[in-house]
Design an enzyme around this catalytic site. Structure first.
Site, short mmCIF file in Angstrom:
data_model
loop_
_atom_site.label_atom_id
_atom_site.label_comp_id
_atom_site.label_asym_id
_atom_site.label_seq_id
_atom_site.Cartn_x
_atom_site.Cartn_y
_atom_site.Cartn_z
N CYS A 92 2.23 2.44 11.36
CA CYS A 92 3.34 3.18 10.77
C CYS A 92 3.81 4.33 11.64
O CYS A 92 4.84 4.93 11.38
CB CYS A 92 2.94 3.70 9.40
SG CYS A 92 2.54 2.37 8.23
N GLY A 117 0.79 -1.21 0.00
CA GLY A 117 0.00 0.00 0.00
C GLY A 117 0.83 1.27 0.00
O GLY A 117 0.49 2.24 -0.70
N ALA A 128 -2.63 -6.45 0.35
CA ALA A 128 -3.07 -7.81 0.67
C ALA A 128 -3.11 -8.10 2.16
O ALA A 128 -4.01 -8.79 2.65
CB ALA A 128 -2.14 -8.82 -0.01
N HIS A 129 -2.14 -7.60 2.91
CA HIS A 129 -1.96 -8.10 4.28
C HIS A 129 -3.03 -7.62 5.25
O HIS A 129 -3.16 -8.18 6.34
CB HIS A 129 -0.56 -7.76 4.80
CG HIS A 129 -0.37 -6.33 5.16
ND1 HIS A 129 -0.37 -5.88 6.46
CD2 HIS A 129 -0.14 -5.24 4.39
CE1 HIS A 129 -0.16 -4.57 6.48
NE2 HIS A 129 -0.01 -4.16 5.23
N GLN A 135 -7.99 0.21 3.99
CA GLN A 135 -8.80 -0.21 5.13
C GLN A 135 -10.24 -0.53 4.74
O GLN A 135 -10.96 -1.16 5.51
CB GLN A 135 -8.81 0.89 6.21
CG GLN A 135 -7.47 1.15 6.87
CD GLN A 135 -7.01 0.00 7.76
OE1 GLN A 135 -7.78 -0.88 8.13
NE2 GLN A 135 -5.74 0.01 8.12
N ASN A 143 -7.61 4.93 8.88
CA ASN A 143 -7.00 3.78 9.54
C ASN A 143 -6.93 3.91 11.06
O ASN A 143 -6.77 2.91 11.75
CB ASN A 143 -5.59 3.56 9.00
CG ASN A 143 -4.73 4.80 9.10
OD1 ASN A 143 -5.08 5.86 8.56
ND2 ASN A 143 -3.61 4.70 9.79
#
Length: 390
Positions: free
Chosen positions: A333, A77, A208-209, A187, A159
């Site tokens: 992050c 992302g 994906a994660h 999200q 997020n």
């Protein structure tokens, strides 16, 4: 004798940070292991790998309601957001490009916009209200100012607090003023209905994660109108926009995760909403002055962010972790930051050291008993901290 929760392992309620790999996703990837070669090679194993990669691309496009040719596979992302923002700015360098972002964007967008500003782009930050929703009137005013190619980059769902943005209206406003629209949908996919036909964004980011897929693979949907310049160099893969050896195995897992998440979304969203609202009630009954962030906004069904005056975030996270409950304060992050939440600050909410924030987020494997226990643990941890503070 039945093992207690501590013996079974931690309760994981941090799906907004990452989701564990789904067994069905791993099964799909296992089937592709014999074809895990370089899809750029012209020999038979390479051709098999290329077919595997393109099959995954078609599956992703079907789930997102776009054309397979519009999908640029990336490393995640953050990389997709950087390609959208910096790629736009550099493609229009010398033409006075503008980038309009919200005040609550993920750092992968806001810091990429900052870099674009260093390179000569004009960046305009659109404020949000106390619910975390973009102020559309101010966005429209900024768009009307005109001047130069313009990209509007506003996330589908936040997020940290889960606020959903009015992306259909934002997309419409961008089109009316001749601007491109990019949305970070990381999200949102699998949590709410995401259709790139209904919301025809020019650029859209997915990874994906967050969905139980493998780490290290994402995509950028790029429509024909969106002219981008590569931000990395060294090959012609992905239309030259994301050069480097492609990963058909990760792409297969990505496609499987998105397909599962999209198929299950309606029923899962109802279940998550009950869990979220039940947890909010437990916390509100047990914690004085609890604040539910973005409570009055349209929110993600699987995310609950709360504020607790008079407490310390780090101490609460440690207490929950020691009790076997894995949650977070906000964006993974920004987990090392000590400056408070920029999102809460933009919403006009307290984000000081004396204001603790906890983010609970659910996923495909979350059970109601886990959420119930996490709520009790959180209430106990807050009460102990408040008592110690006197």
């Amino acid at each position: 004798m039945q093992q207690n929760q501590e013996q079974r392992g931690p309760i994981y309620l941090d799906y907004a940070a990452t989701a564990p790999l789904r067994p069905d996703v791993w099964a799909a990837m296992e089937k592709e292991l014999p074809r895990a070669y370089n899809p750029a090679s012209v020999h038979a194993p390479g051709r098999d790998a290329s077919r595997s990669l393109e099959s995954a691309r078609q599956g992703l496009a079907a789930s997102l309601h776009c054309d397979p040719r519009e999908i640029v596979l990336t490393s995640g992302g953050t990389q997709s957001n950087n390609l959208a923002v910096l790629g736009f700015a550099r493609a229009h360098s010398g033409r006075n490009p503008r980038i309009l972002i919200s005040a609550i964007e993920h750092k992968a967008v806001s810091e990429a916009a900052g870099r674009a500003a260093d390179e000569g782009a004009r960046v305009v930050v659109i404020p949000v209200d106390r619910t975390g929703t973009v102020r559309l009137q101010e966005l429209e005013t900024a768009l009307a100012d005109g001047g130069g190619p313009t990209l509007v980059s506003i996330m589908w769902a936040n997020n940290e607090v889960g606020a959903l943005q009015p992306v259909e209206e934002i997309c419409r406003l961008a089109r009316e003023h001749g601007a491109l629209f990019h949305t970070d949908a990381v999200q949102a996919v699998g949590k709410v209905q995401v259709s790139l036909t209904r919301v025809p964004a020019d650029l859209a980011t997915v990874t994906a994660h967050k969905l139980g897929g493998p780490v290290g693979v994402g995509l950028l949907v790029r429509r024909a109108a969106a002219r981008l310049q590569p931000i990395t160099y060294g090959g012609s893969q992905e239309g030259g926009l994301w050069p480097g050896t492609q990963n058909p195995l990760a792409a297969t897992g990505f496609a499987a995760a998105v397909q599962l998440a999209v198929r299950e979304q309606p029923a899962a969203a109802e279940r998550w909403r009950r869990l979220r609202d039940g947890l909010a009630q437990v916390l509100a009954e047990g914690i004085p002055d609890l604040r539910i962030h973005a409570e009055e906004a349209q929110r993600l069904p699987n995310l609950l962010s709360v504020g607790i005056p008079g407490c310390d975030t780090g101490a609460l996270l440690l207490a929950l972790d020691m009790a076997g409950v894995a949650v977070s304060a906000g964006s993974a992050c920004s987990s090392g930051s000590t400056s408070g939440s920029e999102v809460l600050g933009a919403m006009g909410l307290e984000s000081s050291a004396a204001y603790a924030t906890l983010r609970f987020s659910f996923g495909f494997a979350t059970e109601s008993a886990e959420v119930d226990r996490a709520g009790r643990v959180a209430v106990d941890a807050v009460r102990r901290q408040l008592a110690a503070a006197g």
